[in-house]
Design a protein around this motif. Sequence first.
Motif, PDB file in Angstrom:
ATOM      1  N   GLY A   1       0.836  -1.192   0.000  1.00  8.44           N
ATOM      2  CA  GLY A   1       0.000   0.000   0.000  1.00  8.44           C
ATOM      3  C   GLY A   1       0.867   1.235   0.000  1.00  8.44           C
ATOM      4  O   GLY A   1       1.966   1.242  -0.553  1.00  8.44           O
ATOM      5  N   GLU A   2       0.364   2.319   0.604  1.00 11.48           N
ATOM      6  CA  GLU A   2       1.074   3.600   0.685  1.00 11.48           C
ATOM      7  C   GLU A   2       1.238   4.287  -0.666  1.00 11.48           C
ATOM      8  O   GLU A   2       1.876   5.327  -0.762  1.00 11.48           O
ATOM      9  CB  GLU A   2       2.470   3.444   1.322  1.00 11.48           C
ATOM     10  CG  GLU A   2       2.493   2.860   2.712  1.00 11.48           C
ATOM     11  CD  GLU A   2       3.901   2.715   3.279  1.00 11.48           C
ATOM     12  OE1 GLU A   2       4.874   3.172   2.628  1.00 11.48           O
ATOM     13  OE2 GLU A   2       4.046   2.150   4.377  1.00 11.48           O
ATOM     14  N   GLY A   3       0.722   3.706  -1.738  1.00 11.05           N
ATOM     15  CA  GLY A   3       0.992   4.216  -3.071  1.00 11.05           C
ATOM     16  C   GLY A   3       2.290   3.691  -3.650  1.00 11.05           C
ATOM     17  O   GLY A   3       2.757   4.161  -4.694  1.00 11.05           O
ATOM     18  N   SER A   4       2.869   2.677  -2.998  1.00 12.99           N
ATOM     19  CA  SER A   4       4.221   2.228  -3.358  1.00 12.99           C
ATOM     20  C   SER A   4       4.302   1.660  -4.772  1.00 12.99           C
ATOM     21  O   SER A   4       5.242   1.980  -5.514  1.00 12.99           O
ATOM     22  CB  SER A   4       4.720   1.194  -2.342  1.00 12.99           C
ATOM     23  OG  SER A   4       3.804   0.118  -2.205  1.00 12.99           O
ATOM     24  N   GLY A   5       3.356   0.821  -5.168  1.00 13.29           N
ATOM     25  CA  GLY A   5       3.395   0.240  -6.506  1.00 13.29           C
ATOM     26  C   GLY A   5       3.163   1.273  -7.590  1.00 13.29           C
ATOM     27  O   GLY A   5       3.833   1.272  -8.629  1.00 13.29           O
ATOM     28  N   ALA A   6       2.222   2.176  -7.358  1.00 14.34           N
ATOM     29  CA  ALA A   6       1.957   3.241  -8.323  1.00 14.34           C
ATOM     30  C   ALA A   6       3.177   4.139  -8.470  1.00 14.34           C
ATOM     31  O   ALA A   6       3.553   4.542  -9.578  1.00 14.34           O
ATOM     32  CB  ALA A   6       0.741   4.048  -7.886  1.00 14.34           C
ATOM     33  N   CYS A   7       3.809   4.461  -7.346  1.00 15.92           N
ATOM     34  CA  CYS A   7       4.979   5.335  -7.381  1.00 15.92           C
ATOM     35  C   CYS A   7       6.126   4.677  -8.135  1.00 15.92           C
ATOM     36  O   CYS A   7       6.836   5.334  -8.907  1.00 15.92           O
ATOM     37  CB  CYS A   7       5.390   5.679  -5.952  1.00 15.92           C
ATOM     38  SG  CYS A   7       6.569   7.030  -5.847  1.00 15.92           S
ATOM     39  N   LEU A   8       6.306   3.392  -7.929  1.00 16.17           N
ATOM     40  CA  LEU A   8       7.343   2.673  -8.664  1.00 16.17           C
ATOM     41  C   LEU A   8       7.060   2.707 -10.165  1.00 16.17           C
ATOM     42  O   LEU A   8       7.973   2.823 -10.986  1.00 16.17           O
ATOM     43  CB  LEU A   8       7.426   1.235  -8.159  1.00 16.17           C
ATOM     44  CG  LEU A   8       8.591   0.390  -8.656  1.00 16.17           C
ATOM     45  CD1 LEU A   8       9.933   1.012  -8.301  1.00 16.17           C
ATOM     46  CD2 LEU A   8       8.501  -1.020  -8.072  1.00 16.17           C
ATOM     47  N   ALA A   9       5.785   2.655 -10.530  1.00 11.93           N
ATOM     48  CA  ALA A   9       5.400   2.679 -11.943  1.00 11.93           C
ATOM     49  C   ALA A   9       5.661   4.030 -12.600  1.00 11.93           C
ATOM     50  O   ALA A   9       5.725   4.123 -13.834  1.00 11.93           O
ATOM     51  CB  ALA A   9       3.921   2.305 -12.085  1.00 11.93           C
ATOM     52  N   VAL A  10       5.815   5.076 -11.794  1.00 11.71           N
ATOM     53  CA  VAL A  10       6.165   6.388 -12.362  1.00 11.71           C
ATOM     54  C   VAL A  10       7.436   6.282 -13.185  1.00 11.71           C
ATOM     55  O   VAL A  10       7.580   6.923 -14.240  1.00 11.71           O
ATOM     56  CB  VAL A  10       6.330   7.439 -11.247  1.00 11.71           C
ATOM     57  CG1 VAL A  10       6.919   8.739 -11.805  1.00 11.71           C
ATOM     58  CG2 VAL A  10       4.993   7.720 -10.572  1.00 11.71           C
ATOM     59  N   ASN A  11       8.358   5.457 -12.750  1.00 12.00           N
ATOM     60  CA  ASN A  11       9.615   5.293 -13.486  1.00 12.00           C
ATOM     61  C   ASN A  11       9.391   4.686 -14.866  1.00 12.00           C
ATOM     62  O   ASN A  11      10.090   5.042 -15.833  1.00 12.00           O
ATOM     63  CB  ASN A  11      10.583   4.434 -12.668  1.00 12.00           C
ATOM     64  CG  ASN A  11      10.927   5.065 -11.335  1.00 12.00           C
ATOM     65  OD1 ASN A  11      11.676   6.026 -11.266  1.00 12.00           O
ATOM     66  ND2 ASN A  11      10.351   4.533 -10.264  1.00 12.00           N
ATOM     67  N   VAL A  12       8.420   3.785 -14.970  1.00 13.98           N
ATOM     68  CA  VAL A  12       8.071   3.218 -16.280  1.00 13.98           C
ATOM     69  C   VAL A  12       7.477   4.309 -17.172  1.00 13.98           C
ATOM     70  O   VAL A  12       7.811   4.415 -18.363  1.00 13.98           O
ATOM     71  CB  VAL A  12       7.075   2.052 -16.113  1.00 13.98           C
ATOM     72  CG1 VAL A  12       6.639   1.513 -17.471  1.00 13.98           C
ATOM     73  CG2 VAL A  12       7.682   0.934 -15.273  1.00 13.98           C
ATOM     74  N   VAL A  13       6.590   5.112 -16.594  1.00 13.92           N
ATOM     75  CA  VAL A  13       5.965   6.192 -17.365  1.00 13.92           C
ATOM     76  C   VAL A  13       7.017   7.210 -17.799  1.00 13.92           C
ATOM     77  O   VAL A  13       6.990   7.705 -18.932  1.00 13.92           O
ATOM     78  CB  VAL A  13       4.842   6.849 -16.549  1.00 13.92           C
ATOM     79  CG1 VAL A  13       4.232   8.016 -17.321  1.00 13.92           C
ATOM     80  CG2 VAL A  13       3.763   5.830 -16.204  1.00 13.92           C
ATOM     81  N   ARG A  14       7.957   7.510 -16.922  1.00 13.96           N
ATOM     82  CA  ARG A  14       9.042   8.437 -17.308  1.00 13.96           C
ATOM     83  C   ARG A  14       9.847   7.863 -18.470  1.00 13.96           C
ATOM     84  O   ARG A  14      10.269   8.592 -19.378  1.00 13.96           O
ATOM     85  CB  ARG A  14       9.947   8.710 -16.113  1.00 13.96           C
ATOM     86  CG  ARG A  14       9.355   9.649 -15.064  1.00 13.96           C
ATOM     87  CD  ARG A  14      10.443  10.206 -14.146  1.00 13.96           C
ATOM     88  NE  ARG A  14       9.911  11.041 -13.085  1.00 13.96           N
ATOM     89  CZ  ARG A  14       9.536  12.311 -13.225  1.00 13.96           C
ATOM     90  NH1 ARG A  14       9.631  12.891 -14.423  1.00 13.96           N
ATOM     91  NH2 ARG A  14       9.068  12.992 -12.203  1.00 13.96           N
ATOM     92  N   SER A  15      10.082   6.576 -18.448  1.00  8.10           N
ATOM     93  CA  SER A  15      10.837   5.946 -19.539  1.00  8.10           C
ATOM     94  C   SER A  15      10.061   6.018 -20.852  1.00  8.10           C
ATOM     95  O   SER A  15      10.643   6.274 -21.915  1.00  8.10           O
ATOM     96  CB  SER A  15      11.133   4.488 -19.181  1.00  8.10           C
ATOM     97  OG  SER A  15      11.974   4.403 -18.042  1.00  8.10           O
ATOM     98  N   ALA A  16       8.757   5.794 -20.779  1.00  9.67           N
ATOM     99  CA  ALA A  16       7.922   5.895 -21.976  1.00  9.67           C
ATOM    100  C   ALA A  16       7.978   7.307 -22.546  1.00  9.67           C
ATOM    101  O   ALA A  16       8.101   7.503 -23.770  1.00  9.67           O
ATOM    102  CB  ALA A  16       6.481   5.518 -21.643  1.00  9.67           C
ATOM    103  N   LEU A  17       7.912   8.300 -21.661  1.00 11.57           N
ATOM    104  CA  LEU A  17       7.949   9.687 -22.121  1.00 11.57           C
ATOM    105  C   LEU A  17       9.316  10.046 -22.694  1.00 11.57           C
ATOM    106  O   LEU A  17       9.413  10.764 -23.699  1.00 11.57           O
ATOM    107  CB  LEU A  17       7.602  10.617 -20.958  1.00 11.57           C
ATOM    108  CG  LEU A  17       7.588  12.107 -21.297  1.00 11.57           C
ATOM    109  CD1 LEU A  17       6.524  12.409 -22.343  1.00 11.57           C
ATOM    110  CD2 LEU A  17       7.360  12.942 -20.038  1.00 11.57           C
TER     111      LEU A  17
END
Length: 336
Positions: free
Chosen positions: A303-319
Motif C-alpha cells: 500500500g502507501e501508493g508504493s506500486g503506483a509510485c514505482l510505476a512512475v519510473n516506467v511512465v518516465r521511460s515511456a515519455l
Amino acid sequence: MSFKSFDELRAACTNLWPGDEVAAKAALARQDTLTKPQGSLGRLEEIAAWLARWQGRAMPKLDKVQVVVFAGSHGVTAQGVSAFPAEVTHQMVANFAAGGAAINQLARAAGAELSVVPLEVERPTGDFTQETAMDEADFLKAVSAGYAAVAEDADLACFGEMGIGNTTTAAAIAAALFGGEPAKWVGRGTGVDDAGLKRKAAAIEKGLALHKAALGDPLRIAAALGGRELAAIMGATLAARHKKVPVLLDGFVCTAAAAPLLGLDPAGLAHALAGHVSAEAGHRGLLAALGLAPLFDLGMRLGEGSGACLAVNVVRSALACHTGMASFAEAGVSQG
C-alpha cells in the motif's frame, strides 16, 4: 470543490472530460516515425499516447508528479480483522512525516512530490458490521478533502493509503460492487492467519447483509462500507479527471476506492492505469472486473501508493522515448 450532497457528487462523477483524441492520435503517429520497428516498444508506446490523451497535449510532460497518501482509521478493526493494532495508523503517519517509510524513498527515486493527508485518524469510522461506516456528511467531507488534494498543475498523480483494517473495507466494497462470496475478495492484509481470514470474510458478510439497501448505489456502498481514506482516493481520482491529470492506481485498497467511479460512469476510470498487481488476494480479480492491465507484478502488497509510485519510473521511460528519440528522417536511417 466541496460536495454538499450525494446528488451533487453523482453529477460530478458523470460530467467527465472525454480526453483529447487529437493529441492521442498525434502521439501514436509520432511513435510510428521514431527509429524503431512500429510497435516494438509495446506498452511504452501506449503509455505515451495515454499521457497525451489525458494531459491534452501531443508532447506530454512530467514536470510535476504528485503522490498523495491518505490516512484513516476503521471501526471494523474491532472484529479482529488485522494483525496490527489500530494505533499503527497514527504511528505510520508520523513515520511518513519523518521520511522513514517506503513511500518516502520511492517518491524520491521517482522524482515525485509526496504529501500526506490524515483524515481524522483519531476518530475511527463506524464498524460497518454494526452501523454505517460514514454518514453522508462524513463521506462527502472525505471525498472533498481528496478532491482538494490534487494540484491544478500536476502532470501525473498517484494515490496511496494508510489505515489498519482497510483491506477489509476494500474487500467489502469490491464484493458489494462486483458480487461473489466475501472469501473471494479477502486477503491476508497485514498478515492475518487463517482464523483472521475467516473473521474478515464473516465481517464482510455481515456488513453486506446489514447494508443491503445501499448495494445498488456505488456512492452509498462507499459510504456504508468504506473508510475516509478510501473516500478521499475516490475524490482525488475524480478531481484528476476534471483537472486533466492522468492517474496511476496503486494496489487493492486504492483500486477498490476508485472503483465506484466506474460504477457511476463506464468511462469513469479511463484516465487511470494500474501501476501494478498486488499480492493481496482480491486485486487481480478486481483489476479484471475493471478492465485494467497492470504494468508489472513484483509481489508487492504494502500500500502507501508504493506500486503506483514505482510505476512512475516506467511512465518516465515511456515519455523519454517519446520525446527524445529521433525520427527516421532526423537520424538519416532508412525505413524498411
